[in-house]
Every structure is written in structure tokens, then in C-alpha cells.
Write an enzyme that holds these catalytic residues in place. Structure first.
Site, PDB file in Angstrom:
ATOM      1  N   THR A  42       6.801  42.532  85.627  1.00 25.62           N
ATOM      2  CA  THR A  42       5.362  42.658  85.336  1.00 25.62           C
ATOM      3  C   THR A  42       4.895  41.679  84.257  1.00 25.62           C
ATOM      4  O   THR A  42       3.693  41.454  84.103  1.00 25.62           O
ATOM      5  CB  THR A  42       5.046  44.080  84.830  1.00 25.62           C
ATOM      6  OG1 THR A  42       5.741  44.265  83.576  1.00 25.62           O
ATOM      7  CG2 THR A  42       5.496  45.144  85.820  1.00 25.62           C
TER       8      THR A  42
ATOM      9  N   ARG B  59       9.577  41.182  77.283  1.00 28.87           N
ATOM     10  CA  ARG B  59       8.706  41.121  78.458  1.00 28.87           C
ATOM     11  C   ARG B  59       9.455  41.644  79.673  1.00 28.87           C
ATOM     12  O   ARG B  59      10.536  41.180  79.984  1.00 28.87           O
ATOM     13  CB  ARG B  59       8.279  39.684  78.748  1.00 28.87           C
ATOM     14  CG  ARG B  59       7.391  39.090  77.730  1.00 28.87           C
ATOM     15  CD  ARG B  59       6.627  37.905  78.252  1.00 28.87           C
ATOM     16  NE  ARG B  59       7.426  36.933  78.981  1.00 28.87           N
ATOM     17  CZ  ARG B  59       6.924  35.851  79.534  1.00 28.87           C
ATOM     18  NH1 ARG B  59       5.621  35.628  79.456  1.00 28.87           N
ATOM     19  NH2 ARG B  59       7.679  34.992  80.175  1.00 28.87           N
TER      20      ARG B  59
ATOM     21  N   ASP C  22      13.153  29.202  77.202  1.00 25.76           N
ATOM     22  CA  ASP C  22      13.201  30.550  76.611  1.00 25.76           C
ATOM     23  C   ASP C  22      13.620  30.448  75.148  1.00 25.76           C
ATOM     24  O   ASP C  22      14.770  30.127  74.836  1.00 25.76           O
ATOM     25  CB  ASP C  22      14.192  31.425  77.397  1.00 25.76           C
ATOM     26  CG  ASP C  22      14.100  32.881  76.978  1.00 25.76           C
ATOM     27  OD1 ASP C  22      14.271  33.171  75.767  1.00 25.76           O
ATOM     28  OD2 ASP C  22      13.833  33.734  77.835  1.00 25.76           O
TER      29      ASP C  22
ATOM     30  N   ASP D  52      16.600  32.754  73.924  1.00 29.16           N
ATOM     31  CA  ASP D  52      17.909  32.291  74.423  1.00 29.16           C
ATOM     32  C   ASP D  52      18.345  31.023  73.701  1.00 29.16           C
ATOM     33  O   ASP D  52      19.534  30.853  73.405  1.00 29.16           O
ATOM     34  CB  ASP D  52      17.831  32.021  75.932  1.00 29.16           C
ATOM     35  CG  ASP D  52      17.871  33.311  76.737  1.00 29.16           C
ATOM     36  OD1 ASP D  52      18.320  34.338  76.190  1.00 29.16           O
ATOM     37  OD2 ASP D  52      17.444  33.286  77.902  1.00 29.16           O
TER      38      ASP D  52
END
Ligand code: PRP
Ligand code: URA
Length: 209
Positions: A108, A104, A200, A203
Site C-alpha cells: 500500500t 512503508r 533505498d 538499506d
């Protein structure tokens, strides 16, 4: 509109609780993602067709059932989707794995493709696209669109946690795709992270933060 299956098996929900916990370290997080993927795979493959064959037991001939019809492919969205593959392969060792790399854009939040490698007969396979997180739905929608471009017709999506916005996006863009999730959370925040979510996923699986 595509069906959303929220998988509420107690084992799955128990493991999801520890997956969300910010104090869960990388090793346990990775282990839990694999176990959850295996349990979800069991549910997501519930309606696969079977056919009857005969097997000789030591005592007599038994009429038994084996998987029939089209073969399966698992398509993880890199990186985080990789964490789900081994658990699923444990259940379906004959499945092929196609990889699609999307990240991603931090500004944006739109998906950017950086890698793709599919089995040559991908269009003839039943496909399960996997990614722990369905946030805006942009990555999953792009991956499914890409597979449809290859001629794939029988596609399901499996995510551990979804946001309502992501579910709506897939239902709008791909009404033919069934969605399997362990939870639909409250909302997205201003950075398009799922709240409460788990942070995340990539991660936490790979220890990159
Ligand atoms: C995460 C996640 C999904 C995507 C979901 O990946 O694993 O692929 O974001 O967001 P979306 O529904 O808004 O598209 P990320 O882009 O962080 O890449 P990573 O797997 O390499 O960490
Ligand atoms: N990607 C993640 O890993 N987590 C989120 O909450 C949203 C996107």
C-alpha cells in the site's frame, strides 16, 4: 502553505552527488548522510532566537549572543532517519532525541508505526523531524501528526531528497511545517521510489541489501 527551503550550498550539493552514486559503499554513504545532515542542520537552525549575555575575555567584558527560547528536539523517523542524528547532535549537543518507528507497507506504501519514545517535555520543544527521503510524504505526515497529538507546535521537517508528491502532501496536511531539503527530484516510480533519488536510504545506511 509551508515554505520549502532548497539548500543549494556547494558543499552540500557536492556531497549529495556522491550519495546518489550507486557505486558509493555503505561506509562512505553513512559518512555522507551524517555530513549532509550537519550542513543542513546549520541552515535549518539559522533563525533560532538568541539573547545577549556578558562574557569576560582575558581582556575585557564582551557582549555576546547565546541560543535562547525553547529547547530543541531531533525526531528521526526510523530507520533511515537515524543516520542523520549524529551529525546534528555534533552541532547541537543539548538537543534531545525522540524516536518514531515507521515503515512503508510494500503493497500500500502507507506508513505502519512500530515504535515511539519521546522526551517527556517534547511539547515544549522546537522540533526537527528528520528522514533522508520524502517520497509520498506518508511517513513524514504521520510522524508530524503524531507529534501534534502530543501538543507539539513548532515543527520543521528536514529531508535530503524529496519528490514533488511528498512536498505537496506535507504542504497540504501540515501548512504550518517548514520543509528543508537538499533536492526536489523529478517524480516517484510505480513502487513509490524517488527518481532519480538514491535508492533505498535505510538499506544503504545499514547495509541490509
Ligand atoms: C523510507 C524512508 C522514509 C519513507 C519515505 O523508509 O526512510 O521513512 O520510506 O517514504 P514515504 O514518503 O512514501 O512515506 P522505509 O519505509 O523504507 O523504512 P526504513 O527506514 O526502515 O528503511
Ligand atoms: N524510501 C527510500 O529509501 N527511497 C525512496 O526512493 C523512497 C522511499
Amino acid at each position: 502553505m509551508s515554505t520549502v527551503h532548497i539548500l543549494e550550498h556547494p558543499l552540500l550539493q557536492h556531497k549529495l552527488t556522491y550519495l546518489r552514486d550507486k557505486n558509493t559503499g555503505v561506509n562512505l554513504f553513512r559518512e555522507l548522510v551524517g555530513e549532509i545532515a550537519m550542513l543542513m542542520c546549520y541552515e535549518a537552525t539559522r533563525n533560532l532566537p538568541t539573547e545577549e549575555i556578558e562574557v569576560e575575555t582575558p581582556m575585557a567584558v564582551a557582549k555576546c549572543r547565546v541560543l535562547a527560547g525553547k529547547k530543541l528536539a531531533i525526531v528521526p523517523i526510523l530507520r533511515a532517519g537515524l543516520g542523520m542524528v549524529d551529525g546534528m547532535i555534533n552541532l547541537i549537543p543539548s538537543a534531545k532525541v525522540g524516536h518514531i518507528g515507521l515503515y512503508r507497507d510494500p503493497q500500500t506504501h502507507c506508513p505502519v508505526e512500530y515504535y515511539c519514545k519521546m522526551p517527556p517535555d517534547i511539547s515544549e520543544r522546537t522540533i526537527i523531524v528528520v528522514d533522508p527521503m520524502l517520497a509520498t510524504g506518508g511517513s513524514a505526515s504521520a510522524a508530524i501528526q503524531f507529534l501534534k497529538g502530543y501538543g507539539c507546535k513548532n515543527i520543521s521537517l528536514m529531508n535530503i531528497i524529496a519528490a514533488p508528491e511528498g512536498v505537496a502532501r506535507i504542504q497540504n496536511d501540515h501548512p504550518d511545517v517548514e520543509i528543508f531539503v537538499a533536492a526536489v527530484d523529478e517524480k516517484l516510480n510505480e513502487n513509490a521510489y524517488i527518481i532519480p533519488g538514491l535508492g533505498d536510504a535505510g538499506d544503504r545506511i545499514f547495509g541490509t541489501k
